[in-house]
Design an enzyme around this catalytic site. Sequence first.
Site, PDB file in Angstrom:
ATOM      1  N   ASP A 215      48.108  50.872  42.922  1.00 34.25           N
ATOM      2  CA  ASP A 215      48.748  52.165  42.649  1.00 34.25           C
ATOM      3  C   ASP A 215      50.247  52.129  42.947  1.00 34.25           C
ATOM      4  O   ASP A 215      50.821  53.109  43.443  1.00 34.25           O
ATOM      5  CB  ASP A 215      48.081  53.285  43.468  1.00 34.25           C
ATOM      6  CG  ASP A 215      46.626  53.487  43.107  1.00 34.25           C
ATOM      7  OD1 ASP A 215      46.249  53.205  41.958  1.00 34.25           O
ATOM      8  OD2 ASP A 215      45.858  53.929  43.983  1.00 34.25           O
TER       9      ASP A 215
ATOM     10  N   MET B  42      36.728  50.836  38.342  1.00 30.22           N
ATOM     11  CA  MET B  42      36.680  50.804  39.799  1.00 30.22           C
ATOM     12  C   MET B  42      36.609  49.375  40.349  1.00 30.22           C
ATOM     13  O   MET B  42      35.714  49.022  41.118  1.00 30.22           O
ATOM     14  CB  MET B  42      35.491  51.638  40.298  1.00 30.22           C
ATOM     15  CG  MET B  42      35.504  53.072  39.802  1.00 30.22           C
ATOM     16  SD  MET B  42      37.035  53.953  40.204  1.00 30.22           S
ATOM     17  CE  MET B  42      36.860  54.111  41.976  1.00 30.22           C
ATOM     18  N   ARG B  43      37.574  48.580  39.917  1.00 28.49           N
ATOM     19  CA  ARG B  43      37.681  47.219  40.421  1.00 28.49           C
ATOM     20  C   ARG B  43      39.148  46.901  40.688  1.00 28.49           C
ATOM     21  O   ARG B  43      40.023  47.344  39.953  1.00 28.49           O
ATOM     22  CB  ARG B  43      37.139  46.199  39.408  1.00 28.49           C
ATOM     23  CG  ARG B  43      35.651  46.288  39.159  1.00 28.49           C
ATOM     24  CD  ARG B  43      34.841  45.785  40.330  1.00 28.49           C
ATOM     25  NE  ARG B  43      35.122  44.382  40.628  1.00 28.49           N
ATOM     26  CZ  ARG B  43      34.740  43.779  41.747  1.00 28.49           C
ATOM     27  NH1 ARG B  43      34.111  44.457  42.687  1.00 28.49           N
ATOM     28  NH2 ARG B  43      35.012  42.503  41.934  1.00 28.49           N
ATOM     29  N   ILE B  44      39.404  46.152  41.751  1.00 27.43           N
ATOM     30  CA  ILE B  44      40.747  45.672  42.036  1.00 27.43           C
ATOM     31  C   ILE B  44      40.874  44.266  41.444  1.00 27.43           C
ATOM     32  O   ILE B  44      40.028  43.407  41.676  1.00 27.43           O
ATOM     33  CB  ILE B  44      41.021  45.650  43.547  1.00 27.43           C
ATOM     34  CG1 ILE B  44      40.969  47.078  44.104  1.00 27.43           C
ATOM     35  CG2 ILE B  44      42.372  45.010  43.837  1.00 27.43           C
ATOM     36  CD1 ILE B  44      41.089  47.143  45.610  1.00 27.43           C
TER      37      ILE B  44
ATOM     38  N   ARG C 259      36.070  37.069  42.393  1.00 26.70           N
ATOM     39  CA  ARG C 259      36.868  38.040  41.642  1.00 26.70           C
ATOM     40  C   ARG C 259      37.620  37.338  40.510  1.00 26.70           C
ATOM     41  O   ARG C 259      37.729  37.857  39.395  1.00 26.70           O
ATOM     42  CB  ARG C 259      37.850  38.734  42.585  1.00 26.70           C
ATOM     43  CG  ARG C 259      38.586  39.923  41.969  1.00 26.70           C
ATOM     44  CD  ARG C 259      39.544  40.549  42.972  1.00 26.70           C
ATOM     45  NE  ARG C 259      38.873  40.964  44.194  1.00 26.70           N
ATOM     46  CZ  ARG C 259      38.251  42.128  44.358  1.00 26.70           C
ATOM     47  NH1 ARG C 259      38.230  42.999  43.356  1.00 26.70           N
ATOM     48  NH2 ARG C 259      37.688  42.434  45.505  1.00 26.70           N
TER      49      ARG C 259
ATOM     50  N   HIS D 296      46.472  57.723  37.696  1.00 29.06           N
ATOM     51  CA  HIS D 296      46.045  58.014  39.063  1.00 29.06           C
ATOM     52  C   HIS D 296      46.257  59.504  39.330  1.00 29.06           C
ATOM     53  O   HIS D 296      47.316  60.050  38.990  1.00 29.06           O
ATOM     54  CB  HIS D 296      46.869  57.183  40.048  1.00 29.06           C
ATOM     55  CG  HIS D 296      46.447  57.346  41.471  1.00 29.06           C
ATOM     56  ND1 HIS D 296      45.293  56.774  41.970  1.00 29.06           N
ATOM     57  CD2 HIS D 296      47.017  58.015  42.505  1.00 29.06           C
ATOM     58  CE1 HIS D 296      45.179  57.083  43.254  1.00 29.06           C
ATOM     59  NE2 HIS D 296      46.213  57.830  43.599  1.00 29.06           N
TER      60      HIS D 296
ATOM     61  N   GLU E 220      45.477  65.038  33.002  1.00 32.35           N
ATOM     62  CA  GLU E 220      45.285  63.613  32.732  1.00 32.35           C
ATOM     63  C   GLU E 220      44.976  63.384  31.258  1.00 32.35           C
ATOM     64  O   GLU E 220      45.489  62.448  30.640  1.00 32.35           O
ATOM     65  CB  GLU E 220      44.144  63.060  33.584  1.00 32.35           C
ATOM     66  CG  GLU E 220      44.444  62.953  35.064  1.00 32.35           C
ATOM     67  CD  GLU E 220      43.271  62.376  35.836  1.00 32.35           C
ATOM     68  OE1 GLU E 220      42.711  61.357  35.387  1.00 32.35           O
ATOM     69  OE2 GLU E 220      42.903  62.937  36.881  1.00 32.35           O
TER      70      GLU E 220
ATOM     71  N   ASN F  40      38.923  59.941  30.483  1.00 33.13           N
ATOM     72  CA  ASN F  40      40.244  59.596  29.951  1.00 33.13           C
ATOM     73  C   ASN F  40      40.138  58.654  28.761  1.00 33.13           C
ATOM     74  O   ASN F  40      40.952  58.708  27.841  1.00 33.13           O
ATOM     75  CB  ASN F  40      41.110  58.981  31.053  1.00 33.13           C
ATOM     76  CG  ASN F  40      41.798  60.036  31.895  1.00 33.13           C
ATOM     77  OD1 ASN F  40      42.527  60.868  31.384  1.00 33.13           O
ATOM     78  ND2 ASN F  40      41.552  60.004  33.194  1.00 33.13           N
TER      79      ASN F  40
END
Length: 202
Positions: free
Chosen positions: A154, A99-101, A74, A118, A183, A23
């Site tokens: 999300d 891929m991290r919150i 974090r 998403h 996407e 993307n």
Amino acid sequence: MNLRRIDPGKKRVAILISGRGSNMQALIQAAKAAGYPAEIVGVFSNKLDAPGLDYARANGVPTAARSHKHFASREDFDAWIDAVLEDWQVDYVCLAGFMRIFSNGFARKWSGRMLNIHPSLLPLHKGLKPQQQALDAGDAESGCTVHWVIPDLDDGPTILQARVPILPGDDADSLAARILVQEHRAYPQALAMVARGEAVFP
């Protein structure tokens, strides 16, 4: 740092990735069009060997990379990302397979300026493996959602959705491949809407 400015009227956008960044590639290519209202000024990855970094560099986009494993918390890692984004003088942030919150503080600071894509029709099928979730639920269709990022995963307001029918014999991989095509169209379109002021964080 040498800050690129293609057009003073264009919004400055950074992209965050963890892998190949397909993307990200779609956004970089879209931004090359003369009339596109945003420019990609940097790509950041939490994986130093992310293939997407090579693609960004090959297309003249500055990059930065630092592993989250090098930070005690974090919040510390997010503070480092925040410093990079501020250095790039970013207007908007696009997550593209990052891929991290985020910590709540980071998400709140960039609220209304951070987008994600998403592979489901949110609010359906949040989290991991949404394509398999759609198949398991017996859905007739799936798709992708570009949305504003908020602290809840999300769960931010929708900017744009694209729908994909679920076909007989589909598995998670075949469905994911067809969604990915959408996407690559939806994300540049949504970013353009945001950059033009046509889509505003509520």
